[in-house]
Design a protein around this motif. Structure first.
Motif, PDB file in Angstrom:
ATOM      1  N   ASN A   1       0.841  -1.196   0.000  1.00  0.00           N
ATOM      2  CA  ASN A   1       0.000   0.000   0.000  1.00  0.00           C
ATOM      3  C   ASN A   1       0.874   1.242   0.000  1.00  0.00           C
ATOM      4  O   ASN A   1       1.741   1.394   0.864  1.00  0.00           O
ATOM      5  CB  ASN A   1      -0.909  -0.003   1.235  1.00  0.00           C
ATOM      6  N   PHE A   2       0.632   2.139  -0.957  1.00  0.00           N
ATOM      7  CA  PHE A   2       1.451   3.353  -1.049  1.00  0.00           C
ATOM      8  C   PHE A   2       1.254   4.271   0.150  1.00  0.00           C
ATOM      9  O   PHE A   2       2.063   5.165   0.396  1.00  0.00           O
ATOM     10  CB  PHE A   2       1.133   4.112  -2.345  1.00  0.00           C
ATOM     11  N   ARG A   3       0.184   4.067   0.937  1.00  0.00           N
ATOM     12  CA  ARG A   3      -0.064   4.902   2.113  1.00  0.00           C
ATOM     13  C   ARG A   3       0.724   4.439   3.339  1.00  0.00           C
ATOM     14  O   ARG A   3       0.855   5.176   4.318  1.00  0.00           O
ATOM     15  CB  ARG A   3      -1.553   4.896   2.462  1.00  0.00           C
ATOM     16  N   THR A   4       1.200   3.215   3.341  1.00  0.00           N
ATOM     17  CA  THR A   4       1.871   2.645   4.516  1.00  0.00           C
ATOM     18  C   THR A   4       3.194   3.370   4.772  1.00  0.00           C
ATOM     19  O   THR A   4       3.948   3.674   3.859  1.00  0.00           O
ATOM     20  CB  THR A   4       2.117   1.146   4.309  1.00  0.00           C
ATOM     21  N   THR A   5       3.481   3.621   6.055  1.00  0.00           N
ATOM     22  CA  THR A   5       4.688   4.320   6.469  1.00  0.00           C
ATOM     23  C   THR A   5       5.481   3.467   7.456  1.00  0.00           C
ATOM     24  O   THR A   5       5.011   2.422   7.926  1.00  0.00           O
ATOM     25  CB  THR A   5       4.342   5.656   7.146  1.00  0.00           C
ATOM     26  N   LEU A   6       6.662   3.967   7.807  1.00  0.00           N
ATOM     27  CA  LEU A   6       7.480   3.279   8.808  1.00  0.00           C
ATOM     28  C   LEU A   6       6.736   3.184  10.136  1.00  0.00           C
ATOM     29  O   LEU A   6       6.815   2.151  10.825  1.00  0.00           O
ATOM     30  CB  LEU A   6       8.803   4.017   8.990  1.00  0.00           C
ATOM     31  N   ALA A   7       5.995   4.212  10.496  1.00  0.00           N
ATOM     32  CA  ALA A   7       5.232   4.173  11.748  1.00  0.00           C
ATOM     33  C   ALA A   7       4.215   3.027  11.739  1.00  0.00           C
ATOM     34  O   ALA A   7       3.940   2.421  12.787  1.00  0.00           O
ATOM     35  CB  ALA A   7       4.528   5.506  11.971  1.00  0.00           C
ATOM     36  N   ASP A   8       3.675   2.732  10.574  1.00  0.00           N
ATOM     37  CA  ASP A   8       2.685   1.654  10.479  1.00  0.00           C
ATOM     38  C   ASP A   8       3.328   0.285  10.691  1.00  0.00           C
ATOM     39  O   ASP A   8       2.753  -0.574  11.388  1.00  0.00           O
ATOM     40  CB  ASP A   8       1.986   1.706   9.122  1.00  0.00           C
ATOM     41  N   VAL A   9       4.492   0.041  10.110  1.00  0.00           N
ATOM     42  CA  VAL A   9       5.135  -1.265  10.322  1.00  0.00           C
ATOM     43  C   VAL A   9       5.678  -1.365  11.743  1.00  0.00           C
ATOM     44  O   VAL A   9       5.695  -2.455  12.334  1.00  0.00           O
ATOM     45  CB  VAL A   9       6.232  -1.546   9.269  1.00  0.00           C
ATOM     46  N   GLU A  10       6.098  -0.234  12.316  1.00  0.00           N
ATOM     47  CA  GLU A  10       6.509  -0.254  13.730  1.00  0.00           C
ATOM     48  C   GLU A  10       5.334  -0.617  14.622  1.00  0.00           C
ATOM     49  O   GLU A  10       5.480  -1.382  15.589  1.00  0.00           O
ATOM     50  CB  GLU A  10       7.067   1.110  14.120  1.00  0.00           C
ATOM     51  N   ALA A  11       4.153  -0.079  14.283  1.00  0.00           N
ATOM     52  CA  ALA A  11       2.957  -0.395  15.069  1.00  0.00           C
ATOM     53  C   ALA A  11       2.621  -1.878  14.991  1.00  0.00           C
ATOM     54  O   ALA A  11       2.192  -2.483  15.994  1.00  0.00           O
ATOM     55  CB  ALA A  11       1.779   0.441  14.573  1.00  0.00           C
ATOM     56  N   LEU A  12       2.803  -2.485  13.823  1.00  0.00           N
ATOM     57  CA  LEU A  12       2.534  -3.917  13.677  1.00  0.00           C
ATOM     58  C   LEU A  12       3.411  -4.735  14.625  1.00  0.00           C
ATOM     59  O   LEU A  12       2.917  -5.640  15.315  1.00  0.00           O
ATOM     60  CB  LEU A  12       2.776  -4.344  12.227  1.00  0.00           C
ATOM     61  N   VAL A  13       4.694  -4.420  14.674  1.00  0.00           N
ATOM     62  CA  VAL A  13       5.605  -5.155  15.560  1.00  0.00           C
ATOM     63  C   VAL A  13       5.240  -4.917  17.023  1.00  0.00           C
ATOM     64  O   VAL A  13       5.190  -5.856  17.836  1.00  0.00           O
ATOM     65  CB  VAL A  13       7.059  -4.744  15.275  1.00  0.00           C
ATOM     66  N   ASP A  14       4.980  -3.663  17.367  1.00  0.00           N
ATOM     67  CA  ASP A  14       4.632  -3.347  18.761  1.00  0.00           C
ATOM     68  C   ASP A  14       3.361  -4.063  19.185  1.00  0.00           C
ATOM     69  O   ASP A  14       3.278  -4.610  20.304  1.00  0.00           O
ATOM     70  CB  ASP A  14       4.448  -1.837  18.924  1.00  0.00           C
ATOM     71  N   LEU A  15       2.352  -4.077  18.321  1.00  0.00           N
ATOM     72  CA  LEU A  15       1.085  -4.704  18.684  1.00  0.00           C
ATOM     73  C   LEU A  15       1.203  -6.221  18.740  1.00  0.00           C
ATOM     74  O   LEU A  15       0.577  -6.864  19.593  1.00  0.00           O
ATOM     75  CB  LEU A  15       0.003  -4.288  17.685  1.00  0.00           C
ATOM     76  N   ALA A  16       1.989  -6.809  17.843  1.00  0.00           N
ATOM     77  CA  ALA A  16       2.200  -8.259  17.914  1.00  0.00           C
ATOM     78  C   ALA A  16       2.855  -8.627  19.242  1.00  0.00           C
ATOM     79  O   ALA A  16       2.490  -9.629  19.874  1.00  0.00           O
ATOM     80  CB  ALA A  16       3.057  -8.721  16.739  1.00  0.00           C
ATOM     81  N   ASP A  17       3.797  -7.815  19.665  1.00  0.00           N
ATOM     82  CA  ASP A  17       4.467  -8.058  20.950  1.00  0.00           C
ATOM     83  C   ASP A  17       3.503  -7.833  22.111  1.00  0.00           C
ATOM     84  O   ASP A  17       3.391  -8.652  23.029  1.00  0.00           O
ATOM     85  CB  ASP A  17       5.675  -7.124  21.057  1.00  0.00           C
ATOM     86  N   GLU A  18       2.777  -6.727  22.055  1.00  0.00           N
ATOM     87  CA  GLU A  18       1.848  -6.374  23.144  1.00  0.00           C
ATOM     88  C   GLU A  18       0.758  -7.422  23.324  1.00  0.00           C
ATOM     89  O   GLU A  18       0.516  -7.921  24.441  1.00  0.00           O
ATOM     90  CB  GLU A  18       1.235  -5.009  22.852  1.00  0.00           C
ATOM     91  N   LEU A  19       0.073  -7.759  22.243  1.00  0.00           N
ATOM     92  CA  LEU A  19      -1.025  -8.717  22.359  1.00  0.00           C
ATOM     93  C   LEU A  19      -0.509 -10.123  22.622  1.00  0.00           C
ATOM     94  O   LEU A  19      -1.186 -10.934  23.284  1.00  0.00           O
ATOM     95  CB  LEU A  19      -1.879  -8.687  21.100  1.00  0.00           C
TER      96      LEU A  19
END
Length: 473
Positions: free
Chosen positions: A448-466
């Motif tokens: 997705n052209f809208r995806t940013t570094l903050a978005d992939v960082e959020a994926l890692v953080d949420l996978a760890d958190e949950l």
């Protein structure tokens, strides 16, 4: 007849301005909502469930009210246009292409028969895509997507290898189609639809990089020929759905040369990366294929549906599909587009891609594809650095980054299945799971052209958190 019995007129002439203004307002609001990540995915509300169980409406509610209902349904649906949608191989709903699609649908052009300028747009779009990815196309067709593109290519292959098959069928004919063990299931479906039977599909083993093993392909073809089986087609995958691996097209072409088999490159997901500097080398040998396909509604960002099938020789499509019909009389020097495709009612799918390329230019597409590849590599590095997360060996080759979380105790596969579901229910990101070599992984894909570094960082953080919450039980 009373006004109530007559119902609302189909023409919007008397309320067109108001309807358009309201529709544009809803569209603008949707586009703004895609610019930023969503805090959560709303569940399907009781009101929506009640509406979607209602019987056929005898009387209408008016276009404004109906559009409002449609907007609320969409708000409670999974929109792949959002920047944190990492599931499957998503679309992006490129705005310029959405507007062009609305125009195309309004004019309701049928690309099966004479369509004047629209046909020229489709042909130009095919050649533009071929130029973008580096394929020497003589022609092609625009389809609904990878399934139909693969089926169309294999129909052309069957007709070339078995010229009498359209008339006599395949009864008593022993043929084989070869694809990687991790090829898309649409290849198997196409083989079945063409009457070859799934037993005719050879699952060629993969190498350490999860690519088709060219030496194993050569051995399989040799064994079949010795047994009296005719090699009909080889399907090389340019970006597997599972991991993004790109088969060694040049080495496969070396094997196919001299066998009489058709070489098709299924690039539904990955082929756009051929235009990028980071990944272009992976597609060496593409120019030797008989056909190649790409879904523009994946990594070329336009909305569904826009599948592109490119062929070296357009006569192969006409040989595979042409029928003489009394209701489609040939004009002097003109060939109906339906003569090279399966579909008789074919919408003007190419206009959205043509408009997007005209509006933004190839340089913008190359840049966005390169950016998403870079984000996938950033994601892989974030996974490597995060204790308790494990990256699939060799990932990513393109933009798919399978990884898993190792739980404090218990079965890692069960944990990652639960984690994928927890992430989906949480709604701040959307990611799906996949089973690779019997092991369950999260399988994010960045297209997705809208995806940013903050978005992939959020994926890692949420996978760890949950994941930690699941550990805590």
């Amino acid at each position: 007849m009373t006004d109530a019995e007559a119902g609302r007129p189909l023409s919007l002439r008397d309320e067109r301005a108001e309807a358009l203004e309201h529709g544009v307002q809803l569209l603008r609001r949707s586009w703004h909502s895609f610019d930023e990540p969503r805090p959560h995915q709303p569940p399907i509300s009781p009101e929506r469930r009640s509406l979607l169980r209602a019987p056929l409406p005898e009387q209408g509610i008016g276009v404004r009210a109906a559009l409002d209902e449609a907007d609320r349904v969409l708000d409670e649906s999974l929109a792949q246009s959002r920047p944190r949608f990492f599931g499957y191989v998503g679309s992006s709903g490129l705005e310029s292409a959405v507007l062009a699609d609305a125009l195309a649908i309004s004019h309701d052009v049928n690309l099966a028969a004479e369509s004047a300028a629209a046909y020229l747009v489709e042909q130009q779009t095919l050649h533009w895509v071929a130029e973008l990815v580096g394929y020497p196309a003589g022609g092609g067709t625009v389809t609904s997507g990878g399934m139909v593109s693969n089926l169309t290519a294999l129909m052309a292959a069957r007709t070339r290898v078995f010229p009498d098959s359209r008339r006599a069928g395949m009864a008593g004919t022993r043929a084989a189609v070869y694809a990687s063990a991790e090829a898309h299931s649409s290849v198997a479906r196409a083989v079945e639809v063409l009457g070859l039977g799934s037993d005719a599909l050879r699952d060629v083993p993969i190498d350490g990089r999860r690519r088709m093993d060219a030496s194993a392909l050569a051995a399989a073809i040799a064994a079949d020929r010795a047994a009296g089986v005719t090699p009909m087609a080889v399907v090389a995958t340019a970006g597997t759905t599972l991991t993004g691996s790109v088969d060694p097209i040049g080495a496969i072409a070396d094997v196919v040369d001299g066998t009489g088999a058709w070489l098709h490159v299924d690039g539904a997901y990955g082929l756009p990366a051929a235009c990028s500097e980071p990944a272009g080398r992976l597609f060496a040998g593409l120019d030797r294929a008989d056909s190649a396909s790409v879904d523009a509604h994946k990594w070329l960002f336009v909305p569904k549906a826009c599948g592109i099938l490119l062929v070296r020789d357009p006569a192969t499509l006409r040989d595979a599909f042409r029928h003489d019909a009394a209701y489609m009389v040939e004009e002097e020097g003109y060939v109906h587009p339906v003569d090279g495709t399966m579909e008789y009612s074919r919408p003007f799918r190419s206009l959205k891609l043509w408009t997007a390329l005209r509006a933004h230019g190839a340089v913008s597409f190359r840049r966005s594809i390169t950016t998403t590849i870079g984000l996938a590599r950033d994601l892989a590095e974030l996974v490597r650095e995060r204790p308790g997360l494990e990256l699939l060996d060799g990932a990513p080759e393109l933009s798919t980054v399978p990884f898993r979380r190792l739980p404090a105790t218990g079965d890692p596969d069960a944990h990652n299945r639960r984690l994928a579901r927890a992430l989906q229910e949480d709604g701040r990101v959307y990611v799906t799971s996949a089973v690779i070599d019997g092991v369950t992984y999260l399988r994010p894909c960045v297209v997705n052209f809208r995806t940013t570094l903050a978005d992939v960082e959020a994926l890692v953080d949420l996978a760890d958190e949950l994941g930690r919450e699941l550990d805590a039980g």
